[in-house]
Design a protein around this motif. Structure first.
Motif, PDB file in Angstrom:
ATOM      1  N   SER A 210     -28.898   3.709  50.413  1.00 12.59           N
ATOM      2  CA  SER A 210     -29.136   4.169  49.048  1.00 12.59           C
ATOM      3  C   SER A 210     -29.002   5.676  48.975  1.00 12.59           C
ATOM      4  CB  SER A 210     -30.536   3.767  48.588  1.00 12.59           C
ATOM      5  OG  SER A 210     -31.492   4.601  49.200  1.00 12.59           O
ATOM      6  N   ILE A 211     -28.771   6.157  47.762  1.00  6.76           N
ATOM      7  CA  ILE A 211     -28.767   7.595  47.530  1.00  6.76           C
ATOM      8  C   ILE A 211     -29.462   7.882  46.207  1.00  6.76           C
ATOM      9  CG2 ILE A 211     -26.416   7.447  46.575  1.00  6.76           C
ATOM     10  CD1 ILE A 211     -26.069  10.409  47.455  1.00  6.76           C
ATOM     11  N   ARG A 212     -30.336   8.892  46.242  1.00  2.50           N
ATOM     12  CA  ARG A 212     -31.061   9.301  45.045  1.00  2.50           C
ATOM     13  C   ARG A 212     -30.541  10.691  44.681  1.00  2.50           C
ATOM     14  NH1 ARG A 212     -35.791  12.246  44.071  1.00  2.50           N
ATOM     15  NH2 ARG A 212     -36.952  11.573  42.235  1.00  2.50           N
ATOM     16  N   GLN A 223     -29.418  18.931  45.629  1.00  2.69           N
ATOM     17  CA  GLN A 223     -30.232  18.109  46.533  1.00  2.69           C
ATOM     18  C   GLN A 223     -30.095  16.631  46.259  1.00  2.69           C
ATOM     19  OE1 GLN A 223     -34.306  18.824  46.826  1.00  2.69           O
ATOM     20  NE2 GLN A 223     -34.132  20.909  47.626  1.00  2.69           N
ATOM     21  N   VAL A 224     -29.936  15.866  47.332  1.00  2.00           N
ATOM     22  CA  VAL A 224     -29.939  14.406  47.201  1.00  2.00           C
ATOM     23  C   VAL A 224     -30.741  13.852  48.368  1.00  2.00           C
ATOM     24  CG1 VAL A 224     -27.636  14.398  46.157  1.00  2.00           C
ATOM     25  CG2 VAL A 224     -27.878  13.996  48.612  1.00  2.00           C
ATOM     26  N   SER A 225     -31.159  12.580  48.250  1.00  2.00           N
ATOM     27  CA  SER A 225     -31.792  11.990  49.432  1.00  2.00           C
ATOM     28  C   SER A 225     -31.217  10.600  49.666  1.00  2.00           C
ATOM     29  CB  SER A 225     -33.308  11.958  49.303  1.00  2.00           C
ATOM     30  OG  SER A 225     -33.668  11.261  48.148  1.00  2.00           O
ATOM     31  N   ILE A 226     -31.166  10.199  50.915  1.00  2.00           N
ATOM     32  CA  ILE A 226     -30.517   8.929  51.242  1.00  2.00           C
ATOM     33  C   ILE A 226     -31.329   8.097  52.214  1.00  2.00           C
ATOM     34  CG2 ILE A 226     -28.224   9.983  51.048  1.00  2.00           C
ATOM     35  CD1 ILE A 226     -28.234   9.413  54.250  1.00  2.00           C
ATOM     36  N   THR A 227     -30.958   6.797  52.272  1.00  2.00           N
ATOM     37  CA  THR A 227     -31.442   5.927  53.356  1.00  2.00           C
ATOM     38  C   THR A 227     -30.214   5.161  53.842  1.00  2.00           C
ATOM     39  OG1 THR A 227     -31.848   4.025  51.926  1.00  2.00           O
ATOM     40  CG2 THR A 227     -33.658   5.574  52.203  1.00  2.00           C
ATOM     41  N   GLY A 228     -30.263   4.650  55.062  1.00  2.00           N
ATOM     42  CA  GLY A 228     -29.162   3.842  55.575  1.00  2.00           C
ATOM     43  C   GLY A 228     -28.009   4.701  56.088  1.00  2.00           C
ATOM     44  N   PHE A 242     -25.418  22.327  49.552  1.00  2.00           N
ATOM     45  CA  PHE A 242     -25.693  20.923  49.308  1.00  2.00           C
ATOM     46  C   PHE A 242     -26.684  20.477  50.371  1.00  2.00           C
ATOM     47  CE2 PHE A 242     -24.003  17.200  47.126  1.00  2.00           C
ATOM     48  CZ  PHE A 242     -24.413  16.155  47.929  1.00  2.00           C
ATOM     49  N   VAL A 243     -27.780  19.882  49.959  1.00  2.00           N
ATOM     50  CA  VAL A 243     -28.807  19.498  50.935  1.00  2.00           C
ATOM     51  C   VAL A 243     -29.082  18.001  50.844  1.00  2.00           C
ATOM     52  CG1 VAL A 243     -31.178  19.865  51.670  1.00  2.00           C
ATOM     53  CG2 VAL A 243     -29.886  21.759  50.687  1.00  2.00           C
ATOM     54  N   VAL A 244     -29.043  17.330  51.980  1.00  2.00           N
ATOM     55  CA  VAL A 244     -29.310  15.894  52.022  1.00  2.00           C
ATOM     56  C   VAL A 244     -30.610  15.662  52.789  1.00  2.00           C
ATOM     57  CG1 VAL A 244     -28.458  13.642  52.714  1.00  2.00           C
ATOM     58  CG2 VAL A 244     -26.836  15.451  52.139  1.00  2.00           C
ATOM     59  N   SER A 245     -31.491  14.867  52.214  1.00  2.00           N
ATOM     60  CA  SER A 245     -32.728  14.560  52.918  1.00  2.00           C
ATOM     61  C   SER A 245     -32.703  13.096  53.338  1.00  2.00           C
ATOM     62  CB  SER A 245     -33.913  14.825  51.982  1.00  2.00           C
ATOM     63  OG  SER A 245     -35.041  14.113  52.434  1.00  2.00           O
ATOM     64  N   VAL A 278     -22.375  22.179  59.075  1.00  2.00           N
ATOM     65  CA  VAL A 278     -23.676  21.718  58.598  1.00  2.00           C
ATOM     66  C   VAL A 278     -24.771  22.225  59.492  1.00  2.00           C
ATOM     67  CG1 VAL A 278     -22.782  19.549  57.666  1.00  2.00           C
ATOM     68  CG2 VAL A 278     -23.696  19.604  59.954  1.00  2.00           C
ATOM     69  N   LYS A 279     -25.946  22.301  58.897  1.00  2.00           N
ATOM     70  CA  LYS A 279     -27.136  22.675  59.626  1.00  2.00           C
ATOM     71  C   LYS A 279     -28.078  21.497  59.457  1.00  2.00           C
ATOM     72  CE  LYS A 279     -30.205  26.077  58.227  1.00  2.00           C
ATOM     73  NZ  LYS A 279     -30.620  27.477  57.952  1.00  2.00           N
ATOM     74  N   VAL A 280     -28.521  20.928  60.561  1.00  2.00           N
ATOM     75  CA  VAL A 280     -29.415  19.773  60.485  1.00  2.00           C
ATOM     76  C   VAL A 280     -30.804  20.202  60.912  1.00  2.00           C
ATOM     77  CG1 VAL A 280     -29.766  17.394  61.172  1.00  2.00           C
ATOM     78  CG2 VAL A 280     -27.470  18.347  61.165  1.00  2.00           C
ATOM     79  N   GLY A 281     -31.777  19.974  60.043  1.00  2.00           N
ATOM     80  CA  GLY A 281     -33.121  20.444  60.350  1.00  2.00           C
ATOM     81  C   GLY A 281     -34.144  19.346  60.318  1.00  2.00           C
ATOM     82  N   ASN A 282     -35.238  19.588  61.024  1.00  2.00           N
ATOM     83  CA  ASN A 282     -36.311  18.631  61.115  1.00  2.00           C
ATOM     84  C   ASN A 282     -37.581  19.306  60.622  1.00  2.00           C
ATOM     85  OD1 ASN A 282     -38.236  16.852  61.783  1.00  2.00           O
ATOM     86  ND2 ASN A 282     -37.863  16.905  63.982  1.00  2.00           N
ATOM     87  N   PRO A 283     -37.894  19.146  59.341  1.00  2.00           N
ATOM     88  CA  PRO A 283     -39.037  19.874  58.801  1.00  2.00           C
ATOM     89  C   PRO A 283     -40.377  19.464  59.385  1.00  2.00           C
ATOM     90  CG  PRO A 283     -38.071  18.427  57.157  1.00  2.00           C
ATOM     91  CD  PRO A 283     -37.210  18.337  58.349  1.00  2.00           C
ATOM     92  N   GLN A 284     -40.412  18.257  59.973  1.00  2.00           N
ATOM     93  CA  GLN A 284     -41.716  17.851  60.524  1.00  2.00           C
ATOM     94  C   GLN A 284     -41.660  17.715  62.020  1.00  2.00           C
ATOM     95  OE1 GLN A 284     -40.865  14.506  58.692  1.00  2.00           O
ATOM     96  NE2 GLN A 284     -41.606  15.039  56.648  1.00  2.00           N
TER      97      GLN A 284
END
Lengths: 397, 190
Positions: A210-212, A223-228, A242-245, A278-284
């Motif tokens: 999915s994408i929101r 900004q968008v967020s995805i699953t899968g 462009f930021v993907v969560s 791209v820059k991939v980050g792990n906020p937690q």
């Protein structure tokens, strides 16, 4: 009509060099529509990753050496070396290899998956297990939903100021939407869909994904967020990264092409870059501080369950296989393979505990019928039992 | 390359080695590709291709057209692949492969033949690029950056970029001018 039927490979090459005559163009269209296999072949050629990989591997073959060897063995003499005609007088120099690199966004031409032709195999498992197709559900800002299948194309809605048009398995946003209204496009198991975001960025969704996203991008970030699993071709916009969560990671890009695999039932999330940066980050992250990695084209950022990043070289052809309509397995465990099969055919897979842990390699078209998949896997030492939508796997003798 | 079918057939009947070389250059690569897709074994596929061309030479008097020759080459290659796959199956192999291309499916085989011909054409066209241009280009295909290519070939980065541009210039325009330019810039930037 042609007096003599033209050879299709010549026509295809002419197509990409834009040298087709009207007659030839018509002939090509007819050929493509004549069968699924023809269409699949055309799509293979339009897939950069696949042709690149095949061409690369082929270029490593030393034809001269092979010919010398063959001629020595046949004629027992120093080979007659035919000098290739010098290029001076040659009018038709064409850097065909560049064609391969240039084959860009042909996704508008590629069609939705159609029902595959069953090859008359004797195995006939549950006939209602069919491969995936263009299916998705669109959820609007007011939480109302629209089911998308291949039924009707055309304008879908004009809510929230955005104009949404549906065409052959893809959704396109145009018009000035009202900011801060979010839509969600999600695919079920056995579904896939494409989307063009309000900024022109292109998105491909694999099954169970999915994408929101907002109906209009406002502010200084998109900004968008995805699953899968989702593949992006992001439109360049220097002023707005462009930021993907994905829930556990943030991927920040500047106009680029990349694939994110964020299925929660896979051992790790993998972000693979094809072009751009791209820059991939792990906020937690575990340390409490944000950690991030920057990857180059051809690399993959892998986020494991213990929240650590590793960078690896990616097999781009393998990563992009799903988008190109293929399952590509390379030294993959059977469980990994069956997870992908399960998502696309919408089945549940259960393993008997006697099944050995082995690795397998191979490719199967995603348009294959379930019977064909089982047939392809029949070389392996396993047995399948099908009960409704459940597939039970046991070790064969 | 202008292919003179009549000259080839006549040459075969006259046992002209040069014709063998010419046919080898035409079909070796497509046959290797074809065999490799069926057997998944690169080395074996090259052996099969050479072997097929040798068998063909043994029967050279029997062919009247290029179409006949081509059909023979692909059928012989396919049979050799079939034998090889059966041989492999009899050996217990830990790493198992399953078939993407069903060697017994006529439609799959037809598609693969076409793919092989296309790969053959692309291979030829890359070979025909001016040497330096080709060397740079093959490395670009492998994903190397401008700097890495410069280092590997021991030339300047400027030189690498100009070879890339040259490859583009030699190209027939397939897409819109716009797209080509963007790619031009993209390459030059890398």
């Amino acid at each position: 009509m042609f007096k003599q039927e033209p050879e299709i490979h010549v026509i295809i090459i002419k197509y990409f060099k834009d040298e087709l005559s009207g007659e030839e163009r018509t002939w090509l269209e007819q050929w493509r529509h004549a069968s699924d296999k023809n269409e699949a072949l055309f799509n293979w050629f339009t897939s950069e990753e696949q042709v690149n990989a095949d061409l690369q591997r082929t270029l490593s073959i030393d034809r001269e050496a092979a010919r010398s060897k063959a001629m020595y063995e046949l004629f027992g003499e120093a080979p007659v070396v035919r000098m290739p005609a010098r290029r001076r007088w040659w009018k038709y120099i064409a850097a065909a290899a560049v064609i391969v690199v240039l084959l860009g966004a042909y996704f508008w031409i590629s069609n939705s998956d159609t029902q595959p032709v069953v090859q008359g195999k004797t195995v006939e498992p549950a006939k209602d297990i069919i491969p995936g197709s263009n299916k998705a559900i669109l959820t609007l800002g007011d939480k109302s939903t629209i089911v998308l299948d291949d039924a009707q194309n055309g304008q879908l809605t004009q809510k929230d100021g955005a104009v949404v048009t549906k065409k052959n398995g893809a959704l396109e946003y145009t018009g000035a939407g009202r900011e801060m209204v979010y839509n969600i496009l999600s695919t079920p198991k056995g579904g896939q869909y494409q989307l063009v975001l309000p900024d022109g960025s292109k998105v491909w969704l694999n099954a169970a994904s999915s994408i929101r996203y907002p109906v209009a991008f406002a502010g200084n970030e998109r900004q968008v967020s995805i699953t899968g699993e989702v593949y992006f071709e992001v439109a360049k916009d220097a002023g707005r990264p462009f930021v993907v969560s994905t829930g556990r990671q943030l991927i920040q890009v500047m106009g680029t092409k990349f694939n994110i695999n964020a299925y929660t039932d896979e051992p790790a999330f993998a972000t693979t870059l094809l072009e751009g940066s791209v820059k991939v980050g792990n906020p937690q992250s575990a340390t409490g501080k944000e950690q991030f990695v920057v990857i180059k084209p051809g690399q993959q950022a892998i986020l494991s369950n213990d929240s650590r990043f590793t960078i690896a070289d990616a097999n781009v052809e393998q990563v992009m296989a799903w988008k190109n309509g293929i399952f590509f397995f390379k030294d993959d465990k059977l469980k990994t393979i069956m997870r992908q099969i399960a998502r696309w055919y919408d089945v549940d897979v259960v393993f008997d505990r006697n099944v050995k842990e082995e690795v397998f390699s191979g490719k199967i078209p995603r348009s294959s019928s379930f019977a064909e998949v089982l047939s392809a896997l029949s070389n392996l030492d396993i047995k399948f039992e099908i009960k409704g939508r459940q597939v039970i796997i046991e070790q064969a003798k | 390359m202008v292919i003179n079918e009549a000259a080839i057939i006549a040459g075969l009947k006259a046992d002209d080695n040069g014709v063998f070389a010419q046919l080898f250059d035409m079909y070796f690569i497509p046959l290797c590709y074809f065999a490799e897709k069926l057997t998944s074994d690169k080395e074996e596929s090259e052996d099969i291709a050479i072997d097929t061309l040798r068998k063909f030479w043994g029967l050279r008097n029997n062919f009247e057209t290029l179409t006949n020759i081509k059909a023979f080459l692909y059928i012989t290659t396919r049979n050799a692949c079939l034998n090889y796959l059966q041989y492999k199956k009899r050996q217990a192999e830990r790493r198992q492969e399953f078939a993407y291309i069903n060697i017994n499916d006529e439609a799959d085989i037809e598609s693969l033949k076409i793919q092989s011909e296309i790969i053959g054409i692309l291979y030829n066209e890359v070979q025909r690029l001016p040497t330096k241009c080709r060397n740079v280009f093959e490395l670009v295909l492998q994903g190397l950056s401008t700097r890495e290519i410069a280092q590997k070939l021991n030339i300047t980065e400027l030189n690498v970029r100009s070879q890339k541009k040259r490859a583009i210039q030699l190209l027939r325009l397939i897409f819109l001018q716009k797209k080509l330019l963007w790619l031009c810039l993209f390459w030059v930037k890398r």
